[in-house]
Motif scaffolding. Structure first.
Motif, PDB file in Angstrom:
ATOM      1  N   MET B   1       0.948  -1.094  -0.072  1.00  0.00           N
ATOM      2  CA  MET B   1      -0.099   0.098  -0.178  1.00  0.00           C
ATOM      3  C   MET B   1       0.862   1.134  -0.199  1.00  0.00           C
ATOM      4  SD  MET B   1      -3.015   1.561   0.677  1.00  0.00           S
ATOM      5  CE  MET B   1      -3.417   3.366   1.189  1.00  0.00           C
ATOM      6  N   ALA B   2       0.435   2.200  -0.612  1.00  0.00           N
ATOM      7  CA  ALA B   2       1.215   3.242  -0.990  1.00  0.00           C
ATOM      8  C   ALA B   2       1.601   4.202   0.387  1.00  0.00           C
ATOM      9  CB  ALA B   2       0.530   4.282  -2.062  1.00  0.00           C
ATOM     10  N   VAL B   3       0.902   4.184   1.137  1.00  0.00           N
ATOM     11  CA  VAL B   3       1.053   4.846   2.336  1.00  0.00           C
ATOM     12  C   VAL B   3       2.286   4.418   3.356  1.00  0.00           C
ATOM     13  CG1 VAL B   3       0.006   5.931   4.680  1.00  0.00           C
ATOM     14  CG2 VAL B   3      -1.489   5.676   2.515  1.00  0.00           C
ATOM     15  N   LYS B   4       2.162   2.964   3.182  1.00  0.00           N
ATOM     16  CA  LYS B   4       3.304   2.643   3.866  1.00  0.00           C
ATOM     17  C   LYS B   4       4.641   2.528   3.315  1.00  0.00           C
ATOM     18  CE  LYS B   4       5.053  -1.969   5.382  1.00  0.00           C
ATOM     19  NZ  LYS B   4       5.131  -3.529   5.128  1.00  0.00           N
ATOM     20  N   GLU B   5       4.598   2.386   2.004  1.00  0.00           N
ATOM     21  CA  GLU B   5       5.817   2.813   1.067  1.00  0.00           C
ATOM     22  C   GLU B   5       6.432   4.085   1.414  1.00  0.00           C
ATOM     23  OE1 GLU B   5       5.113   2.017  -3.143  1.00  0.00           O
ATOM     24  OE2 GLU B   5       4.443   0.066  -2.565  1.00  0.00           O
ATOM     25  N   LEU B   6       5.509   5.110   1.273  1.00  0.00           N
ATOM     26  CA  LEU B   6       5.947   6.481   1.645  1.00  0.00           C
ATOM     27  C   LEU B   6       6.379   6.648   2.959  1.00  0.00           C
ATOM     28  CD1 LEU B   6       6.004   9.362   0.757  1.00  0.00           C
ATOM     29  CD2 LEU B   6       3.644   9.584   1.370  1.00  0.00           C
ATOM     30  N   ALA B   7       5.924   5.933   4.161  1.00  0.00           N
ATOM     31  CA  ALA B   7       6.532   6.190   5.411  1.00  0.00           C
ATOM     32  C   ALA B   7       7.807   5.550   5.462  1.00  0.00           C
ATOM     33  CB  ALA B   7       5.577   5.336   6.417  1.00  0.00           C
ATOM     34  N   GLU B   8       7.912   4.397   4.586  1.00  0.00           N
ATOM     35  CA  GLU B   8       9.192   3.828   4.656  1.00  0.00           C
ATOM     36  C   GLU B   8      10.234   4.448   4.022  1.00  0.00           C
ATOM     37  OE1 GLU B   8       8.485  -0.271   3.802  1.00  0.00           O
ATOM     38  OE2 GLU B   8      10.389  -0.497   2.892  1.00  0.00           O
ATOM     39  N   TYR B   9      10.006   5.367   2.844  1.00  0.00           N
ATOM     40  CA  TYR B   9      10.973   6.028   2.197  1.00  0.00           C
ATOM     41  C   TYR B   9      11.360   7.213   3.005  1.00  0.00           C
ATOM     42  CZ  TYR B   9      12.720   9.700  -0.825  1.00  0.00           C
ATOM     43  OH  TYR B   9      13.475  10.613  -1.299  1.00  0.00           O
ATOM     44  N   LEU B  10      10.307   7.765   3.710  1.00  0.00           N
ATOM     45  CA  LEU B  10      10.576   9.157   4.391  1.00  0.00           C
ATOM     46  C   LEU B  10      11.655   8.600   5.798  1.00  0.00           C
ATOM     47  CD1 LEU B  10       7.173  10.686   4.639  1.00  0.00           C
ATOM     48  CD2 LEU B  10       9.298  11.571   3.321  1.00  0.00           C
ATOM     49  N   VAL B  11      11.194   7.591   6.547  1.00  0.00           N
ATOM     50  CA  VAL B  11      11.892   7.229   7.615  1.00  0.00           C
ATOM     51  C   VAL B  11      13.258   6.709   7.246  1.00  0.00           C
ATOM     52  CG1 VAL B  11      11.760   5.651   9.702  1.00  0.00           C
ATOM     53  CG2 VAL B  11       9.751   6.755   8.912  1.00  0.00           C
ATOM     54  N   LYS B  12      13.470   6.010   6.417  1.00  0.00           N
ATOM     55  CA  LYS B  12      14.502   5.281   5.848  1.00  0.00           C
ATOM     56  C   LYS B  12      15.481   6.428   5.357  1.00  0.00           C
ATOM     57  CE  LYS B  12      13.756   0.558   5.025  1.00  0.00           C
ATOM     58  NZ  LYS B  12      13.612  -0.514   4.181  1.00  0.00           N
ATOM     59  N   SER B  13      15.075   7.512   4.740  1.00  0.00           N
ATOM     60  CA  SER B  13      15.835   8.562   4.191  1.00  0.00           C
ATOM     61  C   SER B  13      16.362   9.596   5.357  1.00  0.00           C
ATOM     62  CB  SER B  13      15.201   9.657   3.216  1.00  0.00           C
ATOM     63  OG  SER B  13      14.507   8.921   2.201  1.00  0.00           O
ATOM     64  N   LEU B  14      15.782   9.415   6.313  1.00  0.00           N
ATOM     65  CA  LEU B  14      16.033  10.191   7.562  1.00  0.00           C
ATOM     66  C   LEU B  14      16.891   9.421   8.707  1.00  0.00           C
ATOM     67  CD1 LEU B  14      12.669  12.215   8.101  1.00  0.00           C
ATOM     68  CD2 LEU B  14      14.826  12.942   7.114  1.00  0.00           C
ATOM     69  N   ALA B  15      17.007   8.035   8.720  1.00  0.00           N
ATOM     70  CA  ALA B  15      17.376   7.329   9.697  1.00  0.00           C
ATOM     71  C   ALA B  15      19.121   7.097   9.359  1.00  0.00           C
ATOM     72  CB  ALA B  15      16.641   6.073   9.710  1.00  0.00           C
ATOM     73  N   GLU B  16      19.676   7.202  10.423  1.00  0.00           N
ATOM     74  CA  GLU B  16      21.052   6.710  10.302  1.00  0.00           C
ATOM     75  C   GLU B  16      21.352   4.977  10.353  1.00  0.00           C
ATOM     76  OE1 GLU B  16      24.516   8.223  10.527  1.00  0.00           O
ATOM     77  OE2 GLU B  16      22.943   9.377  11.179  1.00  0.00           O
ATOM     78  N   HIS B  17      20.203   4.422  10.493  1.00  0.00           N
ATOM     79  CA  HIS B  17      20.333   2.762  10.359  1.00  0.00           C
ATOM     80  C   HIS B  17      19.228   2.380   9.612  1.00  0.00           C
ATOM     81  CE1 HIS B  17      23.668   2.530  13.025  1.00  0.00           C
ATOM     82  NE2 HIS B  17      22.801   3.339  13.927  1.00  0.00           N
ATOM     83  N   PRO B  18      18.909   2.843   8.336  1.00  0.00           N
ATOM     84  CA  PRO B  18      17.903   2.258   7.579  1.00  0.00           C
ATOM     85  C   PRO B  18      17.636   0.805   7.799  1.00  0.00           C
ATOM     86  CG  PRO B  18      19.327   3.118   6.083  1.00  0.00           C
ATOM     87  CD  PRO B  18      20.101   3.451   7.569  1.00  0.00           C
ATOM     88  N   GLU B  19      18.587   0.160   7.752  1.00  0.00           N
ATOM     89  CA  GLU B  19      18.410  -1.252   7.677  1.00  0.00           C
ATOM     90  C   GLU B  19      17.348  -1.924   9.013  1.00  0.00           C
ATOM     91  OE1 GLU B  19      21.180   0.210   8.393  1.00  0.00           O
ATOM     92  OE2 GLU B  19      21.971  -0.748  10.349  1.00  0.00           O
ATOM     93  N   LYS B  20      17.621  -1.020  10.121  1.00  0.00           N
ATOM     94  CA  LYS B  20      16.905  -1.306  11.324  1.00  0.00           C
ATOM     95  C   LYS B  20      15.384  -0.802  11.056  1.00  0.00           C
ATOM     96  CE  LYS B  20      20.623  -2.154  13.923  1.00  0.00           C
ATOM     97  NZ  LYS B  20      21.669  -1.666  15.024  1.00  0.00           N
ATOM     98  N   VAL B  21      14.795  -0.319   9.899  1.00  0.00           N
ATOM     99  CA  VAL B  21      13.444   0.282   9.840  1.00  0.00           C
ATOM    100  C   VAL B  21      12.390  -0.755   9.840  1.00  0.00           C
ATOM    101  CG1 VAL B  21      12.190   2.065   8.620  1.00  0.00           C
ATOM    102  CG2 VAL B  21      14.297   2.565   9.131  1.00  0.00           C
ATOM    103  N   GLU B  22      11.732  -0.940  10.573  1.00  0.00           N
ATOM    104  CA  GLU B  22      10.416  -1.982  10.328  1.00  0.00           C
ATOM    105  C   GLU B  22       9.007  -1.159  10.365  1.00  0.00           C
ATOM    106  OE1 GLU B  22      10.751  -5.607  12.511  1.00  0.00           O
ATOM    107  OE2 GLU B  22      12.685  -5.603  12.215  1.00  0.00           O
ATOM    108  N   LEU B  23       8.254  -1.423   9.679  1.00  0.00           N
ATOM    109  CA  LEU B  23       6.825  -0.816   9.477  1.00  0.00           C
ATOM    110  C   LEU B  23       5.835  -2.035   9.484  1.00  0.00           C
ATOM    111  CD1 LEU B  23       6.978   1.999   7.316  1.00  0.00           C
ATOM    112  CD2 LEU B  23       6.149   2.085   9.373  1.00  0.00           C
ATOM    113  N   GLN B  24       4.777  -2.047  10.471  1.00  0.00           N
ATOM    114  CA  GLN B  24       3.852  -3.124  10.403  1.00  0.00           C
ATOM    115  C   GLN B  24       2.486  -2.296  10.083  1.00  0.00           C
ATOM    116  OE1 GLN B  24       3.651  -6.296  11.264  1.00  0.00           O
ATOM    117  NE2 GLN B  24       6.129  -6.575  11.386  1.00  0.00           N
ATOM    118  N   GLU B  25       1.862  -2.955   9.253  1.00  0.00           N
ATOM    119  CA  GLU B  25       0.636  -2.187   8.658  1.00  0.00           C
ATOM    120  C   GLU B  25      -0.764  -2.883   9.219  1.00  0.00           C
ATOM    121  OE1 GLU B  25       0.050  -2.402   4.561  1.00  0.00           O
ATOM    122  OE2 GLU B  25      -0.511  -0.315   4.381  1.00  0.00           O
TER     123      GLU B  25
END
Lengths: 223, 97
Positions: B1-25
């Motif tokens: 779903m696009a909202v989740k993808e967008l959240a993932e893009y934003l958070v990963k772009s800002l995080a120091e550790h993008p590999e540790k970003v997890e999103l549950q929908e």
């Protein structure tokens, strides 16, 4: 222009790493080889990594505008509206104009959505380029219209202050909005403006300036 | 779903550790609920000064959801002590909508 150094197993890999990190094609990079690197004997003894120094050929302003457009495009891709972004490098900042169907969805209440987009794009681009960028995200001429109405509001408040000789305060405003109010009244010598308050509650106070004549009269009275 | 993808893009772009970003929908009625887990040292960066960054992310996610006639919620999990600014942000968001 920014200069960066990259160290990898081979020159080829170092150049690839540079292109990836700077998000620029090879033609836009000026590459200076510091060390060619060698695999050493049998790849074990005396292995040296290749090192290059990379300078971006694109002037920072154009680069910032281009990068900002890329990030904004990436975000807007997920919003289900027809949209095109125009990027323009202006003096001291990048101007990004979103052309859409005028639904107001991208603006939000008092520009909340537009400001959030602007904030996130500038944060992401600053992180990627390692330099702070300043940019303005706009749509449907919202920024100019808002500036116009804020300016009109400032003048209205100013007239009231002059009539009543009492200071007045605006509502809480963003730094951008406060700047417009200050500028609108800057040349009016009967008024003085000042920001007061903390964080998101900061507002502008408009004071009347006492004219020399009145001041003298007031002094006389006091004596 | 696009909202989740967008959240993932934003958070990963800002995080120091993008590999540790997890999103549950999860989707409830017309609301997309996203629960975010990130590296503890990234929590401050994603929330930002008085929740400024997380609220900007929420605003943009809401725009993406609105374009599909939905609502979006984003919660940051496992913040312990740091929970306060986010809760304030939530309250702000609700008052606004």
């Amino acid at each position: 222009m920014s200069t960066l150094e990259f160290e990898e197993k081979s020159i080829e890999e170092a150049i690839e790493a540079a292109c990836r990190q700077l998000k620029l094609p090879r033609e836009k990079l000026e590459i200076e080889i510091i060390s060619k690197g060698s695999s050493g004997i049998f790849g074990i003894v005396g292995a040296r990594r290749a090192k290059i120094r990379v300078t971006t050929k694109v002037p920072p302003a154009g680069l910032a505008a281009e990068k900002s457009k890329e990030v904004l495009d990436e975000i807007l891709k997920h919003i289900d509206l027809p949209m095109v972004v125009e990027a323009e490098a202006r003096e001291g900042y990048s101007y990004l104009n979103i052309i859409s169907n005028g639904s107001g969805l991208l603006i939000g209440k008092r520009g909340k959505t537009l400001n959030a987009l602007q904030f996130l794009v500038s944060k992401i681009v600053s992180r990627q380029t390692g330099e702070s960028v300043s940019l303005l995200v706009d749509t449907e001429n919202y920024r100019a219209k808002r500036e116009e109405s804020l300016s009109a509001l400032a003048h209205q408040l100013g007239e009231k202050v002059k009539k009543t000789h009492r200071s007045l305060t605006t509502g809480p405003m963003s730094a951008q909005d406060r700047r417009v109010v200050h500028l609108a009244l800057k040349d009016d010598h009967d008024l003085r403006t000042k920001s007061k308050g903390e964080g998101s509650l900061r507002r502008v106070i408009i004071y009347p300036v006492r004219k020399p004549k009145e001041a003298a009269k007031a002094e006389e009275k006091a004596e | 779903m696009a909202v989740k993808e967008l959240a993932e893009y934003l958070v990963k772009s800002l995080a120091e550790h993008p590999e540790k970003v997890e999103l549950q929908e999860r989707e409830e009625d017309d609301t997309v609920l996203l629960e975010l887990t990130i590296a503890p040292e990234d929590i401050g960066r994603i929330i930002g000064k008085s929740g400024y960054t997380i609220n900007a992310i929420r605003t943009v996610l809401q725009a993406a959801a609105s374009s599909r006639r939905k609502r979006a919620r984003l919660e940051v999990l496992g913040q312990g002590e740091a929970a306060l600014p986010e809760e304030n942000g939530e309250a702000d968001n609700e008052a606004d909508s």
